[in-house]
Write an enzyme that holds these catalytic residues in place. Structure first.
Site, PDB file in Angstrom:
ATOM      1  N   GLY A 195       0.658  -7.457  -9.121  1.00  0.00           N
ATOM      2  CA  GLY A 195       1.099  -7.321  -7.738  1.00  0.00           C
ATOM      3  C   GLY A 195       1.821  -6.006  -7.528  1.00  0.00           C
ATOM      4  CB  SER A 196       3.985  -4.881  -4.781  1.00  0.00           C
ATOM      5  OG  SER A 196       5.131  -5.721  -4.856  1.00  0.00           O
ATOM      6  CB  THR A 197       5.782  -1.038  -8.080  1.00  0.00           C
ATOM      7  OG1 THR A 197       4.548  -0.544  -8.630  1.00  0.00           O
ATOM      8  CG2 THR A 197       6.933  -0.490  -8.898  1.00  0.00           C
TER       9      THR A 197
ATOM     10  CB  ALA B 279       6.604  -8.266  -6.437  1.00  0.00           C
ATOM     11  N   GLY B 280       7.230  -6.559  -9.091  1.00  0.00           N
ATOM     12  CA  GLY B 280       7.303  -6.477 -10.549  1.00  0.00           C
ATOM     13  C   GLY B 280       8.712  -6.175 -11.030  1.00  0.00           C
TER      14      GLY B 280
ATOM     15  CD  GLU C  39      -2.793  -4.373 -12.567  1.00  0.00           C
ATOM     16  OE1 GLU C  39      -2.446  -3.298 -12.018  1.00  0.00           O
ATOM     17  OE2 GLU C  39      -3.453  -5.245 -12.004  1.00  0.00           O
TER      18      GLU C  39
ATOM     19  CD  GLU D  73      -0.672   0.088  -4.657  1.00  0.00           C
ATOM     20  OE1 GLU D  73      -1.661  -0.092  -5.380  1.00  0.00           O
ATOM     21  OE2 GLU D  73       0.378  -0.581  -4.766  1.00  0.00           O
TER      22      GLU D  73
END
Length: 483
Positions: A234-236, A238-239, A256, A389
């Protein structure tokens, strides 16, 4: 306008521990068509109690069940049955995916073929993994054991639920782990179809749960004390949140995340040899792919030629109904995605970029969350549209003077997920491969390889999915010495 020939399913039960069970709550998740903007189905919304039940089932199956004690080849055979069940229904998966996410049917077909390939690769991975190894250390009998990490929480996005789940469920099962998979709420139908495939494969009780749900349920799952590993796509942003939450108990993580991948176009190539692979790599699935190549670095000496070529190529892409055989690009998956893309297009104009093709909503499509395939020219790599992004059908063309300059521009990004170089000079290609900091890089092509390690440098994530590197992330190493 063509129509979906497959009836849209509606699910009323949750898939918990290998069984279809009644939800503990009454909430429903509505599925909205990106093409018609209408509600087409709904699924039950799991509560925290349902998440707890899934983790409890996975814990019991891991600690006291047969799965991790099976021969690796037996587990591989079960994973192969999951692949078989998906493959038998790929046309149906593709049509449902078109209905809930808006991807043209051929795109959905390719995504689900990818999922099958990932599962099949992990079905045979036991042939390459040494689960037990003997060594000699100073004359002492030493053995290395590679054991399953435990209960896995797999959190997957809406842009390709089955393939993303395969990247987590495949290696987890091959390693002997049990798993709770939480797909995004925006694409739950194909995720539930995956649950049907898992059920058909006949895994032991408790080994797999699949529960589409929102962020609150995801956070509850990530913080559950019995979850040993988290695998997230998912999104950076959220990561980063997941990594922070996992740190409290040192839970293992594979992340990822986002990308802003670059392609370097050499002085010695022509558009005819580049556009057939590079345009789909940047615009395919309406740009809703983490590994999309959305920065294209072109030689300044041929800048006008490349702008014209990309503009012509993008303008030839037919946008429309995902069930129409002529459609190459469908709508964005949800209204907030279109709003996001349109916001970035406004920023691009404010920053001084030139819209060489697209830049708005296509004519004749009054309903649906459509955006034209867009080429932005005269982009400076410091612009927000070159650094952030967008997750939409937008390619930025950036000019360079030398290969040194191009490599520097490619690396001047918080991300490093994928990339490409197009050149007829082997030395230049090798130099770019060695010096660009990215997780995957293609020479004279572009795409995604799912049976080899996939993942990113920098804020594109940590860890790798696919290949031996993928399964190793689900194994813990134990050393024992026998005096």
């Amino acid at each position: 306008m063509s129509e979906n020939q497959t009836s849209i399913p509606t699910f009323d039960k949750l898939y918990v521990g290998g069984e279809w069970v009644q939800p503990s709550g009454t909430g429903r998740i509505e599925v909205i068509s990106p093409s018609t903007e209408e509600v087409i189905s709904s699924v039950p919304e799991p509560t925290n109690a349902d998440i707890d039940a899934a983790v409890s089932a996975a814990t019991a199956a891991h600690d006291g069940g047969e799965w991790r004690r099976m021969e690796p080849a037996e587990r591989g055979a079960a994973i192969g049955r999951i692949a078989d069940a998906i493959e038998a229904r790929i046309p149906e998966y593709a049509e449902i995916f078109a209905s809930e996410i808006g991807a043209p049917v051929p795109v959905g077909t390719a995504f689900h073929q990818m999922g099958v390939a990932i599962f099949r690769d992990f079905a045979r991975m036991h042939e390459d993994v040494q689960f037990e190894e003997s060594r000699s250390a100073g004359g002492v009998d030493t053995r290395i054991y590679r054991e399953p990490v435990g209960v896995v929480a797999g959190i997957i996005p809406w842009n390709g639920p089955v393939a993303a789940a395969a990247f987590k469920l495949g290696p987890a099962l091959a390693a002997g782990c049990t798993a709770v998979i939480k797909p995004a709420p925006e694409g739950p139908l194909t995720a539930y179809m995956l649950a049907e495939a898992v059920h058909t494969a006949g895994l032991p009780e408790g080994v797999v749960s699949i529960l589409p749900a929102g962020r609150e349920a995801g956070e509850h799952l990530v913080t559950h004390p019995d979850v040993n590993k988290i695998a997230f796509t998912g999104s950076t942003a959220a990561g980063k949140r997941i990594m922070s939450l996992a740190s409290d108990r040192i839970a293992r993580v594979t992340l990822e995340l986002g990308g802003k991948s670059a392609a370097i176009i050499g002085e010695d190539v022509d558009p005819a040899g580049v556009l057939p692979t590079l345009l789909p790599a940047g615009l395919g699935h309406s740009g809703q792919v983490c590994a999309a190549i959305t920065r294209v670095l072109v030689p300044r000496s041929r800048q006008d030629e490349w702008i014209a070529a990309f503009a012509a190529g993008a303008s030839s892409i037919q946008v429309g109904d995902p069930f129409d055989e002529k459609t190459m690009l469908g709508p964005l998956a949800m209204q907030r995605q279109r709003d996001r893309v349109e916001g970035y297009l406004a920023i691009a104009r404010e920053e001084g970029a030139t819209v060489a093709a697209g830049g708005g909503r296509p004519q004749g499509l009054a309903k649906g969350w459509y955006v034209e395939p867009t080429i932005l020219a005269n982009v400076d790599n410091k612009m927000r549209v070159a650094q952030e992004e967008i997750f939409g059908p937008v390619i930025c063309l950036i000019s360079y003077d030398t290969i040194d300059d191009a490599i520097s521009l490619a690396n001047d990004s918080p991300y490093g997920l994928s990339g490409a170089v197009y050149t007829n000079d082997a030395a230049t290609a090798q130099r770019v491969v060695r010096e660009v900091r990215t997780g995957q890089l293609f020479v004279n092509s572009a795409g995604v390889c799912v049976t080899q390690p996939f993942g990113g440098f920098k804020q594109s994530g940590m860890g790798r999915e696919g290949g031996l590197e993928g399964i190793n992330a689900y194994l813990e190493t134990k050393m024992a010495q026998f005096a």
